[in-house]
Write an enzyme that holds these catalytic residues in place. Structure first.
Site, PDB file in Angstrom:
ATOM      1  N   SER A   1       0.722   7.919   3.620  1.00 18.07           N
ATOM      2  CA  SER A   1      -0.640   8.276   3.767  1.00 18.07           C
ATOM      3  C   SER A   1      -1.046   9.746   3.955  1.00 18.07           C
ATOM      4  CB  SER A   1      -1.013   7.412   5.140  1.00 18.07           C
ATOM      5  OG  SER A   1      -0.781   6.056   4.846  1.00 18.07           O
TER       6      SER A   1
ATOM      7  N   ASP B   1       0.810  -1.206   0.142  1.00 15.79           N
ATOM      8  CA  ASP B   1      -0.190   0.090   0.047  1.00 15.79           C
ATOM      9  C   ASP B   1       0.961   1.351  -0.017  1.00 15.79           C
ATOM     10  OD1 ASP B   1      -2.318   1.559   0.297  1.00 15.79           O
ATOM     11  OD2 ASP B   1      -2.703   1.287   2.254  1.00 15.79           O
ATOM     12  N   THR B   2       0.464   2.402   0.012  1.00 17.33           N
ATOM     13  CA  THR B   2       1.176   3.752   0.015  1.00 17.33           C
ATOM     14  C   THR B   2       1.950   3.687   1.214  1.00 17.33           C
ATOM     15  OG1 THR B   2       1.010   6.070  -0.205  1.00 17.33           O
ATOM     16  CG2 THR B   2      -0.643   4.705   1.376  1.00 17.33           C
ATOM     17  N   TRP B   3       3.264   4.380   0.919  1.00 15.50           N
ATOM     18  CA  TRP B   3       4.197   4.398   2.000  1.00 15.50           C
ATOM     19  C   TRP B   3       4.042   5.783   2.771  1.00 15.50           C
ATOM     20  CZ3 TRP B   3       9.081   2.869  -1.329  1.00 15.50           C
ATOM     21  CH2 TRP B   3       9.114   1.530  -1.553  1.00 15.50           C
TER      22      TRP B   3
ATOM     23  N   HIS C   1      -2.935  -4.230  -4.284  1.00 13.43           N
ATOM     24  CA  HIS C   1      -2.629  -3.035  -4.077  1.00 13.43           C
ATOM     25  C   HIS C   1      -4.102  -2.213  -4.099  1.00 13.43           C
ATOM     26  CE1 HIS C   1      -1.215   0.865  -3.536  1.00 13.43           C
ATOM     27  NE2 HIS C   1       0.148   0.693  -3.518  1.00 13.43           N
ATOM     28  N   CYS C   2      -4.452  -1.546  -2.906  1.00 10.11           N
ATOM     29  CA  CYS C   2      -5.629  -1.055  -2.878  1.00 10.11           C
ATOM     30  C   CYS C   2      -5.799   0.503  -3.485  1.00 10.11           C
ATOM     31  CB  CYS C   2      -6.069  -0.928  -1.531  1.00 10.11           C
ATOM     32  SG  CYS C   2      -5.171   0.224  -0.475  1.00 10.11           S
TER      33      CYS C   2
ATOM     34  N   ARG D   1     -14.108  -3.489  -4.719  1.00  8.85           N
ATOM     35  CA  ARG D   1     -14.085  -2.495  -3.731  1.00  8.85           C
ATOM     36  C   ARG D   1     -15.622  -1.664  -4.013  1.00  8.85           C
ATOM     37  NH1 ARG D   1      -9.384   1.030  -2.872  1.00  8.85           N
ATOM     38  NH2 ARG D   1     -10.734   1.888  -1.198  1.00  8.85           N
TER      39      ARG D   1
END
EC number: 2.1.3.3
Length: 155
Positions: free
Chosen positions: A88, A84-86, A123-124, A151
């Site tokens: 946020s 996921d993102t590093w 990966h969202c 989703r």
């Protein structure tokens, strides 16, 4: 579940930040019969309270849990590789520090070499290239667009 036909017995590997998405996976993986392998840089581990819940769930449901700082160790035998993102929302000021801390955590084809032969990638979104390279992100094994479609039904 849609791709593999079930979740029980799968190994899911998280490589990246110990954020809320990981912590949600940690509280549910064992209950769904999944083994969980986690690689985060030092200082970016998941909340200790959540880790204790995950350890208890793993014991109760007979699954394996690994926490490490080594992405390749975490990727070993993984069916599903996830990141996921590093950085946020609200962490933009930490970008330079975080990018330095996460060097070596990008998911690449090199990462997948130790994964299970049927590995897939999640990966969202939105994704940044430093988190996962194009070769993995756009590969036939990437399920990110199916994940995104699924989703929408929860919204």
């Amino acid at each position: 579940q849609e791709h593999y036909g079930g979740l029980s017995g799968l190994t899911i590997t998280w490589i990246g930040d110990g954020n809320n998405v990981l912590q949600s996976i940690m509280t549910s993986a064992a209950k769904l019969g999944m083994h969980l392998r986690i690689a985060t840089p030092r200082g970016f581990e998941p909340d200790l309270r959540i880790t204790k819940i995950a350890e208890q769930n793993s014991k109760e449901y007979g699954t394996k849990l690994l926490l490490t700082t080594d992405p390749l160790e975490a990727a070993d035998s993984a069916n599903v590789l996830v990141t996921d993102t590093w950085i946020s929302m609200g962490q933009e000021e930490e970008k330079k520090e975080r990018l330095k801390a996460f060097q070596g955590y990008q998911i690449t084809m090199q990462t997948t070499k130790s994964a299970a032969s049927n590995w897939t990638f999640l990966h969202c979104l939105p994704r940044k290239p430093e988190e996962v390279d194009d070769e993995v992100f756009y590969s036939p094994r990437s399920l990110v667009f199916q994940e995104a479609e699924n989703r929408k039904w929860t919204i």
